[in-house]
Design a protein around this motif. Structure first.
Motif, mmCIF file in Angstrom:
data_model
loop_
_atom_site.group_PDB
_atom_site.id
_atom_site.type_symbol
_atom_site.label_atom_id
_atom_site.label_comp_id
_atom_site.label_asym_id
_atom_site.label_seq_id
_atom_site.Cartn_x
_atom_site.Cartn_y
_atom_site.Cartn_z
ATOM 1 N N ARG A 183 56.661 60.423 58.407
ATOM 2 C CA ARG A 183 57.260 59.543 57.388
ATOM 3 C C ARG A 183 56.364 59.454 56.150
ATOM 4 O O ARG A 183 56.851 59.437 55.011
ATOM 5 C CB ARG A 183 57.497 58.147 57.971
ATOM 6 N N LYS A 184 55.057 59.383 56.357
ATOM 7 C CA LYS A 184 54.129 59.362 55.221
ATOM 8 C C LYS A 184 54.222 60.663 54.430
ATOM 9 O O LYS A 184 54.201 60.647 53.192
ATOM 10 C CB LYS A 184 52.694 59.159 55.719
ATOM 11 N N SER A 185 54.329 61.779 55.143
ATOM 12 C CA SER A 185 54.468 63.071 54.466
ATOM 13 C C SER A 185 55.753 63.109 53.651
ATOM 14 O O SER A 185 55.756 63.595 52.503
ATOM 15 C CB SER A 185 54.480 64.212 55.495
ATOM 16 N N PHE A 186 56.830 62.589 54.200
ATOM 17 C CA PHE A 186 58.117 62.574 53.500
ATOM 18 C C PHE A 186 58.029 61.742 52.209
ATOM 19 O O PHE A 186 58.451 62.188 51.145
ATOM 20 C CB PHE A 186 59.200 62.003 54.423
ATOM 21 N N LYS A 187 57.464 60.551 52.312
ATOM 22 C CA LYS A 187 57.365 59.670 51.143
ATOM 23 C C LYS A 187 56.482 60.285 50.060
ATOM 24 O O LYS A 187 56.819 60.276 48.873
ATOM 25 C CB LYS A 187 56.816 58.298 51.560
ATOM 26 N N ASN A 188 55.345 60.818 50.471
ATOM 27 C CA ASN A 188 54.441 61.429 49.497
ATOM 28 C C ASN A 188 55.035 62.692 48.889
ATOM 29 O O ASN A 188 54.793 62.998 47.716
ATOM 30 C CB ASN A 188 53.089 61.730 50.149
ATOM 31 N N ALA A 189 55.812 63.433 49.674
ATOM 32 C CA ALA A 189 56.464 64.631 49.152
ATOM 33 C C ALA A 189 57.476 64.276 48.069
ATOM 34 O O ALA A 189 57.592 64.983 47.060
ATOM 35 C CB ALA A 189 57.141 65.397 50.291
ATOM 36 N N CYS A 190 58.200 63.177 48.252
ATOM 37 C CA CYS A 190 59.164 62.733 47.236
ATOM 38 C C CYS A 190 58.457 62.421 45.916
ATOM 39 O O CYS A 190 58.920 62.811 44.834
ATOM 40 C CB CYS A 190 59.912 61.494 47.721
ATOM 41 N N ILE A 191 57.326 61.725 46.014
ATOM 42 C CA ILE A 191 56.552 61.386 44.807
ATOM 43 C C ILE A 191 55.987 62.655 44.173
ATOM 44 O O ILE A 191 56.064 62.853 42.953
ATOM 45 C CB ILE A 191 55.416 60.402 45.163
ATOM 46 N N PHE A 192 55.424 63.523 45.023
ATOM 47 C CA PHE A 192 54.799 64.751 44.523
ATOM 48 C C PHE A 192 55.798 65.624 43.771
ATOM 49 O O PHE A 192 55.478 66.159 42.699
ATOM 50 C CB PHE A 192 54.195 65.537 45.682
#
Length: 407
Positions: A183-192
């Motif tokens: 979930r952290k990877s998903f959220k950070n990927a959206c921002i990135f």
């Protein structure tokens, strides 16, 4: 292959011939760069800096796009790629090294006036100077050394932070399991992806287009994005195929290769579309401030100009159009190598005319040696990163979908 046959602790051992060759490549690169600088000729110094910029930019772009690959897979919640993520993760983990090298090359080029001298010379922005250039003066708010270097540091720094986070979350997932790290990877990927989408065109404008500061193209950023993305895909394909041949990652099947082949095929066409759209508009409009870009390439780099199209459009399109070719490791490996070499040619004819004095477009020890050196450096750093952790993200929530992936 049943999942019970898979060794979830399998690790790559970076030893032997590959490690030795990568170190030899680095040594040859250092020798070629030293040769270029010790030649004592201004043009040779410009060529050496131009080749350093070319390879440092290429190195950084491939690693940046490895991070982009990870982000796209997380945001799309793609299952097919879950078992091959350790390869782009190794590229992402290497990005901070590539970023530092690129910033050092750019800073040294600015300091010595061997790079970006079209806008970094004395008197260009002073109305009382005989060297005054009204066009450069108009761009001086954007093209000045502190702001220019500041953007480089911020952009590459932000990309490096996200690349480190993606790798960290995946390793944590191996240890703890569950969905928290995913979930952290998903959220950070959206921002990135939002940041990356807005800043990569500016990054390309700064690093490459400002070498010829009189010229401009609003398509240049996306042209570079397509080049770096397809180069990264080709790199991922090469590493995976060679690892399979060495006995690793036997869970990767022809369907995974097919997906990578589809991406390379599709984005090679996209690269060509942007290339042709940029060329056609400039050719048709026939405006002197824009046609000068292609005039130099027709006048001094005509061979490279057409070789670029042959390697980056004709080769991948003709060779990957057939379904079976995408699923055959030997054919996909060949196309991926051609694409990587092709985009070296692409960057060569993007950078050289703006960095080296007209009519002095030599090709020899410096070009070949610098390229070999950076290939050795990339191989050494990426494979070292790859060897630190198991080759499969064993607790990735979509791993089973990837292990049973069929097209």
């Amino acid at each position: 292959m049943g999942t019970h046959n898979i060794n979830f602790s399998e690790q790559f051992e970076f030893t032997g011939k590959v490690k030795t060759l990568s170190i030899v490549g680095i040594a040859l690169g250092v020798a070629a760069i030293a040769f270029g600088f010790l030649a004592g000729d201004k043009v040779m110094h410009e060529r050496t800096f131009a080749n350093l910029l070319l390879m440092a930019y290429y190195f950084a772009c491939v690693c940046m796009s490895g991070t982009f690959f990870l982000a796209v897979q997380y945001v799309a919640q793609a299952g097919w790629s879950a078992s091959i993520l350790r390869v782009p993760q190794a590229m992402a983990k290497t990005l901070p090294i590539a970023a530092v090298i690129l910033i050092v090359v750019i800073s040294a080029g600015l300091y010595t006036h061997n790079l970006y001298h079209h806008w970094h010379a004395d008197g260009l922005t002073d109305p009382n100077s005989p060297n005054y250039d009204s066009l450069i003066a108009g761009k001086s708010v954007f093209l000045n050394v502190p702001f220019f270097l500041g953007r480089q540091v911020v952009f590459l720094g932000v990309y490096s932070i996200f690349s480190t986070l993606f790798v960290k979350f995946s390793y944590n997932e191996d240890l703890a399991g569950g969905l928290n790290s995913y979930r952290k990877s998903f959220k950070n990927a959206c921002i990135f992806l939002v940041i990356y989408g807005f800043t990569t065109p500016i990054f390309a404008f700064d690093t490459i287009m400002s070498l010829e500061a009189h010229w401009f193209s609003t398509m240049f950023g996306w042209y570079n994005f397509a080049a770096m993305w397809v180069s990264s895909l080709a790199t991922i394909a090469i590493i995976i195929i060679l690892l399979r041949r060495a006995g690793y990652m036997q869970w990767v099947n022809n369907s995974h290769l097919h997906n990578l082949g589809q991406f390379i095929f599709g984005f090679s066409i996209f690269w060509t579309y942007v290339w042709f759209a940029q060329f056609l508009l400039i050719y048709y409009a026939n405006m002197p401030e824009e046609t000068v870009y292609f005039y130099k390439r027709f006048e001094y780099y005509k061979f490279w100009f057409f070789l670029n199209l042959a390697m980056n459009f004709l080769a991948p399109v003709l060779l990957l159009m057939d379904r079976d070719n995408k699923r055959t490791d030997a054919k996909l490996l060949f196309v991926a190598i051609v694409v990587l070499l092709g985009h070296w040619v692409d960057y060569y004819q993007m950078i050289m005319p703006g960095a080296v004095e007209d009519g002095h477009n030599g090709f020899g020890i410096v070009e070949i040696g610098t390229a070999i050196g950076f290939v050795g450096l990339f191989t050494f750093t990426v494979l070292t990163a790859l060897s630190k952790k198991p080759l499969i993200a064993k607790n990735h929530p979509l791993l089973q979908e990837s292990l049973h992936h069929q097209l």
